[in-house]
Scaffold this active site. Structure first.
Site, PDB file in Angstrom:
ATOM      1  N   ASN A   8       0.942  -1.034  -0.096  1.00  0.00           N
ATOM      2  CA  ASN A   8       0.128  -0.046  -0.082  1.00  0.00           C
ATOM      3  C   ASN A   8       0.953   1.246   0.080  1.00  0.00           C
ATOM      4  O   ASN A   8       1.671   1.584   1.035  1.00  0.00           O
ATOM      5  CB  ASN A   8      -0.925   0.197   1.373  1.00  0.00           C
ATOM      6  CG  ASN A   8      -1.709   1.187   1.432  1.00  0.00           C
ATOM      7  OD1 ASN A   8      -1.839   2.094   0.605  1.00  0.00           O
ATOM      8  ND2 ASN A   8      -2.305   1.256   2.413  1.00  0.00           N
ATOM      9  N   LYS A  10       0.102   4.312  -0.117  1.00  0.00           N
ATOM     10  CA  LYS A  10      -0.423   5.332   0.385  1.00  0.00           C
ATOM     11  C   LYS A  10      -0.281   6.568  -0.782  1.00  0.00           C
ATOM     12  O   LYS A  10       0.008   6.372  -1.604  1.00  0.00           O
ATOM     13  CB  LYS A  10       0.173   5.572   1.700  1.00  0.00           C
ATOM     14  CG  LYS A  10      -0.127   4.248   2.796  1.00  0.00           C
ATOM     15  CD  LYS A  10       0.037   4.516   4.179  1.00  0.00           C
ATOM     16  CE  LYS A  10      -0.197   3.111   4.925  1.00  0.00           C
ATOM     17  NZ  LYS A  10      -0.108   3.181   6.264  1.00  0.00           N
ATOM     18  N   HIS A  98      -9.533   1.106   4.716  1.00  0.00           N
ATOM     19  CA  HIS A  98      -8.153   1.350   5.687  1.00  0.00           C
ATOM     20  C   HIS A  98      -8.459   2.442   6.993  1.00  0.00           C
ATOM     21  O   HIS A  98      -9.182   3.263   6.641  1.00  0.00           O
ATOM     22  CB  HIS A  98      -7.154   2.244   4.710  1.00  0.00           C
ATOM     23  CG  HIS A  98      -5.851   2.006   5.326  1.00  0.00           C
ATOM     24  ND1 HIS A  98      -5.564   3.005   6.335  1.00  0.00           N
ATOM     25  CD2 HIS A  98      -5.003   1.225   5.038  1.00  0.00           C
ATOM     26  CE1 HIS A  98      -4.137   2.616   6.468  1.00  0.00           C
ATOM     27  NE2 HIS A  98      -3.887   1.371   6.031  1.00  0.00           N
ATOM     28  N   GLU A 100      -6.991   4.964   7.984  1.00  0.00           N
ATOM     29  CA  GLU A 100      -6.822   6.366   7.496  1.00  0.00           C
ATOM     30  C   GLU A 100      -7.923   6.789   6.943  1.00  0.00           C
ATOM     31  O   GLU A 100      -8.102   8.190   7.049  1.00  0.00           O
ATOM     32  CB  GLU A 100      -5.482   6.423   6.798  1.00  0.00           C
ATOM     33  CG  GLU A 100      -4.085   5.884   7.540  1.00  0.00           C
ATOM     34  CD  GLU A 100      -2.846   5.607   7.050  1.00  0.00           C
ATOM     35  OE1 GLU A 100      -2.976   5.483   5.595  1.00  0.00           O
ATOM     36  OE2 GLU A 100      -2.249   4.924   7.531  1.00  0.00           O
ATOM     37  N   GLU A 169      -5.408  -4.859  10.453  1.00  0.00           N
ATOM     38  CA  GLU A 169      -4.539  -3.726  10.634  1.00  0.00           C
ATOM     39  C   GLU A 169      -4.770  -2.979  12.137  1.00  0.00           C
ATOM     40  O   GLU A 169      -5.505  -2.174  12.088  1.00  0.00           O
ATOM     41  CB  GLU A 169      -4.598  -2.860   9.569  1.00  0.00           C
ATOM     42  CG  GLU A 169      -4.122  -3.378   8.075  1.00  0.00           C
ATOM     43  CD  GLU A 169      -3.390  -2.396   7.420  1.00  0.00           C
ATOM     44  OE1 GLU A 169      -2.502  -2.788   6.799  1.00  0.00           O
ATOM     45  OE2 GLU A 169      -4.168  -1.148   7.066  1.00  0.00           O
ATOM     46  N   GLY A 175       2.575   2.200  10.787  1.00  0.00           N
ATOM     47  CA  GLY A 175       3.492   3.211  10.826  1.00  0.00           C
ATOM     48  C   GLY A 175       4.087   3.726  11.870  1.00  0.00           C
ATOM     49  O   GLY A 175       4.874   4.706  11.899  1.00  0.00           O
ATOM     50  N   SER A 213       3.248  -2.257  10.400  1.00  0.00           N
ATOM     51  CA  SER A 213       4.773  -2.240  10.559  1.00  0.00           C
ATOM     52  C   SER A 213       5.497  -3.637  10.415  1.00  0.00           C
ATOM     53  O   SER A 213       6.167  -4.107  10.957  1.00  0.00           O
ATOM     54  CB  SER A 213       5.204  -1.986  12.070  1.00  0.00           C
ATOM     55  OG  SER A 213       4.744  -0.593  12.023  1.00  0.00           O
TER      56      SER A 213
HETATM   57  P1  13P Z   1       2.926   0.280   7.692  1.00  0.00           P
HETATM   58  O1  13P Z   1       3.455  -0.698   7.099  1.00  0.00           O
HETATM   59  O2  13P Z   1       3.828   1.443   7.271  1.00  0.00           O
HETATM   60  O3  13P Z   1       2.881   0.508   9.095  1.00  0.00           O
HETATM   61  O4  13P Z   1       1.486   0.576   7.129  1.00  0.00           O
HETATM   62  C1  13P Z   1       0.589  -0.492   7.270  1.00  0.00           C
HETATM   63  C2  13P Z   1      -0.741  -0.146   6.585  1.00  0.00           C
HETATM   64  O5  13P Z   1      -1.556   0.711   6.822  1.00  0.00           O
HETATM   65  C3  13P Z   1      -0.990  -0.829   5.246  1.00  0.00           C
HETATM   66  O6  13P Z   1      -1.998  -0.652   4.783  1.00  0.00           O
END
Ligand code: 13P
Length: 251
Positions: A8, A10, A98, A100, A169, A175, A213
């Site tokens: 992803n 982002k 997601h 976010e 997740e 992150g 992560s």
């Molecule tokens: P990270 O791997 O940066 O923690 O992000 C995970 C994520 O949100 C994947 O959709």
């Protein structure tokens, strides 16, 4: 089952950076592998990745995904991208729900369920994300939260639920460099698997992937868990060697 490693990206990338990253990935993806692999890229770059896949045979294995999809099919929804458009651009996957999007764009469980429905109607596999915040975990509400989030998607999609990919997740692990331990993640995946079993006879074949992560160092232990069928990778998906190491750990 065949594991799925999905990046992803982002809101990262540029035409030049994407081409460099895909060029580096192509070298590692040229040989056939035992895992499915995908990248979910920002909408403006879907056409670029589609074109590079057509140009570079080494990317044939790499499946294309979007990071979101509209809850509506077509019409006056300024700024939205429909499932039909994603289909046009060769998308195999679309991330929906997601954390976010839930957090910064107010997406509710019902909205996420509608997005999954739109994707499924166009033959796009929704990667449905569920996960608890740190406060919810500390209050002991993890199971309640993820089950509520998944229940909405099951309710709206009926027997089609067997066509989704589910991603657990934990929000506190995204992150932050803090990963759920393999045992913590497995425990939640088992709860989700049980909930899917109650909804579909195909729950055993449905991929439940972990995100938060995940990196080259911790991927193997997470992927060794019986109900962890792959990974949704954020930060580590932006570095070709890291992403390819995670893919190797899955194979
Ligand atoms: P990270 O791997 O940066 O923690 O992000 C995970 C994520 O949100 C994947 O959709």
């Amino acid at each position: 089952m065949t594991p799925l490693i999905a990046g992803n990206w982002k809101m990262n990338g540029s035409l030049a950076a994407n081409e460099a990253l895909l060029g580096a990935l192509a070298q590692g993806l040229a040989a056939p592998g035992a895992a499915e692999v995908a990248v979910c890229v920002p909408a403006p770059y879907l056409a670029q990745v589609q074109a590079l896949k057509a140009k570079w045979p080494a990317l044939a294995r790499l499946q294309l995904g979007a990071q979101d999809v509209s809850h509506q099919a077509t019409g006056a929804y300024t700024g939205e991208v429909s499932a039909a458009m994603l289909q046009d651009l060769g998308c195999r996957f679309a991330i929906v729900g997601h954390s976010e999007r839930r957090q910064y764009h107010g997406e509710t469980d019902a909205r996420v369920a509608d997005k999954a429905k739109q994707a499924l109607a166009r033959g796009i596999t929704p990667i449905v994300c569920v996960g608890e915040t740190l406060a919810e975990r500390e209050a002991g509400h993890t199971v309640e939260v993820v089950k509520r989030q998944l229940a909405a998607v099951i309710h709206a999609n009926g027997h089609c639920i067997s066509e989704i990919v589910l991603a657990y997740e934990p929000v506190w692990a995204i992150g932050t460099g803090k990963t759920a331990s393999p045992e913590e993640a497995q425990a939640v995946h088992a709860v989700l698997r049980a909930q899917l079993h109650a909804a579909t006879p195909h729950a055993g074949l449905l991929k439940i992937i972990y995100g938060g992560s995940m990196n080259a160092g911790n991927a193997a232990a997470l992927l060794a868990q019986p109900d962890i069928d792959g990974g949704l990778i954020g930060g580590a998906a932006l570095k070709a060697p890291d992403f390819l190491s995670i893919l190797a750990a899955a194979a």
